[in-house]
Scaffold this motif. Structure first.
Motif, short mmCIF file in Angstrom:
data_model
loop_
_atom_site.label_atom_id
_atom_site.label_comp_id
_atom_site.label_asym_id
_atom_site.label_seq_id
_atom_site.Cartn_x
_atom_site.Cartn_y
_atom_site.Cartn_z
N GLU A 177 -11.96 -25.39 -26.38
CA GLU A 177 -11.52 -26.75 -25.53
C GLU A 177 -12.65 -27.35 -25.00
O GLU A 177 -14.10 -26.92 -24.88
CB GLU A 177 -10.87 -26.15 -24.36
N ARG A 189 -8.07 -29.92 -27.29
CA ARG A 189 -8.23 -29.00 -28.19
C ARG A 189 -8.53 -29.33 -29.69
O ARG A 189 -7.44 -30.06 -29.99
CB ARG A 189 -7.21 -27.78 -28.00
N PRO A 190 -9.39 -29.23 -30.44
CA PRO A 190 -9.38 -29.72 -31.69
C PRO A 190 -8.09 -28.89 -32.68
O PRO A 190 -7.92 -27.82 -32.33
CB PRO A 190 -10.81 -29.31 -32.32
N GLU A 237 -10.91 -30.35 -38.22
CA GLU A 237 -12.48 -30.98 -38.10
C GLU A 237 -12.90 -31.06 -39.18
O GLU A 237 -12.83 -30.40 -40.14
CB GLU A 237 -12.97 -29.80 -37.26
N ALA A 266 -7.77 -34.40 -32.55
CA ALA A 266 -7.61 -33.23 -31.15
C ALA A 266 -6.44 -33.34 -30.57
O ALA A 266 -5.86 -34.75 -30.39
CB ALA A 266 -9.02 -33.23 -30.27
N VAL A 284 -14.06 -38.39 -32.10
CA VAL A 284 -12.89 -37.42 -31.85
C VAL A 284 -11.67 -38.43 -31.69
O VAL A 284 -11.73 -39.30 -30.83
CB VAL A 284 -13.07 -36.58 -30.64
#
Length: 428
Positions: free
Chosen positions: A2, A39-40, A43, A50, A25
């Motif tokens: 997170e 929270r991703p 990636e 996210a 992001v």
């Protein structure tokens, strides 16, 4: 892992954009100015996607979305942003694509043509259906799934569509085969005619058609039943086509088949056509090639203004409708049924055109560009619904003797990240 980030901008695709540890992001549902805990979920080397866990400090621009299923339904992305700010970001996103990727000069970029109505504009909607243990559900897929969220009203849909939604929910819940109905398509035209396509997976759809026919007849609706792909579409009740009026203060009237394509924002479509005519100037005597012409949305207004038009489209029913529209409006235009990517390699390559109009699907017109460079018309007008494929297709044109003289976004899709645009190029 997170993390907390501040959202700085918006991206094409609808996500808010921030930075974390040097990476970009993308956060769905975030608004510029938000401070969010995330929270991703995916990636890559240079970016991540996210989800929002919590809005820690809401942006001053954030508003309460009027739709109770916003954020669950996959249709709208920007209801939490006031419309004036949606316009600001759409204009900026479109300009960034052309300035950074194509090198278009900023002075030729026009302001975004905002929609006069941010709600109740959509003239065509697909409603997903499901017979649940609790009853018949009619609405939209939850974002990223095939779970149907029940809705009794869609705020971006035209009033006539919302009225029909209520009728069909009641009718289909008591129909002979509610469990065999996965989807209902509702559309309304410029003359207020509503048409419904009920998709039916039952082995015999005739009992459903017989049940619905008197009910839709009492309401003056058109009804079609579709049992598979588009060729299975069967007319049950009402007119065989819908109509649009592509020009203000003009008797021009264009029909298109139920289930066929017309822009979903009819009022903004008129402004798009007007922008095209203004960009062309005086069409009298111009020889115009309209690629991806459909049923004549641009071809026939140009013909009505005095241009000699050839329209090309690979969907045969649309060409038949374009020819019918030309005849019904007393216009002279030539329409050819063939893929746009092959149009210029046949007889049309030997003809001279002053102007080529392109209105391709979202995937763009990559395969047509080499043929345009061989033909070298004096002017090209590219109408696009995707700035990424537009920028990709403009690059070879501007690198081979064309100059962008004007470009403008046109918002046909309030509450979403989607936008239409019109770009004018001249041979140098």
């Amino acid at each position: 892992m997170e993390a907390c980030i501040r959202i700085e901008s918006l991206a094409f695709g609808g996500s808010g954009v921030g930075r974390l540890g040097g990476k970009v992001v993308f956060v769905a549902g975030a608004v510029p100015g938000d401070e969010v805990r995330i929270r991703p979920v995916r990636e890559k080397k240079h970016f991540m996607e996210a989800e929002i866990l919590e809005v820690l400090v809401p942006s001053p621009d954030r508003r309460v979305p009027p739709c109770p299923v916003f954020g669950q339904c996959g249709g709208c992305q920007w209801q939490s942003l006031p419309y004036a700010r949606q316009v600001f970001w759409k204009e900026r996103i479109f300009a960034d694509f052309l300035l950074r990727q194509v090198g278009v000069e900023s002075q030729v970029m026009g302001s975004l043509l905002a929609a006069p109505n941010e709600w109740a504009y959509r003239s065509r909607v697909q409603f997903k259906c499901y017979q649940s243990p609790a009853g018949f559900v009619m609405g939209f897929y939850r974002r990223g799934s095939h779970f149907v969220i029940d809705v009794d009203h869609c705020p971006i849909a035209a009033a006539a569509i919302n009225q029909a939604l209520g009728l069909f929910r009641d009718w289909l819940s008591q129909s002979p085969c509610p469990e065999a109905i996965p989807q209902v398509d509702l559309a309304v035209d410029d003359e207020g005619q509503v048409a419904a396509i009920v998709h039916c997976l039952a082995a015999d759809p005739r009992p459903l058609a017989a049940y619905l026919a008197p009910r839709v007849g009492e309401q003056g609706l058109a009804l079609y039943v579709q049992t598979g792909r588009k060729h299975t579409l069967t007319q049950v009740q009402g007119p065989g086509r819908l109509c649009i009026h592509p020009l203000d203060a003009s008797p021009l009237r264009l029909g298109y088949p139920v289930g066929g394509f017309a822009q979903v924002n009819l009022a903004q479509n008129r402004r798009l056509v007007a922008e095209l005519l203004q960009a062309v100037g005086s069409p009298t005597g111009l020889r115009v090639l309209d690629l991806f012409c459909g049923m004549g949305n641009f071809s026939l207004p140009l013909a009505a203004a005095g241009a000699a038009v050839v329209g090309v489209e690979d969907f045969a029913p649309a060409i038949v409708q374009a020819e019918d529209n030309s005849l019904a409006n007393g216009l002279t235009a030539r329409f050819l049924c063939r893929p746009a990517r092959q149009a210029l390699t046949q007889d049309l390559l030997r003809e001279r055109f002053d102007l080529v109009v392109l209105d391709p699907p979202r995937s763009g017109a990559r395969e047509v560009i080499p043929e345009l460079l061989r033909m070298r018309p004096e002017r090209i007008v590219y109408i696009s619904c995707d700035p990424a494929t537009l920028a990709r297709d403009l690059k070879p044109l501007v690198h081979n003797g064309y100059q962008v003289r004007g470009a403008r976004g046109i918002d046909l899709f309030p509450q979403t990240y989607h936008l239409e645009s019109l770009t004018c190029l001249h041979a140098c």
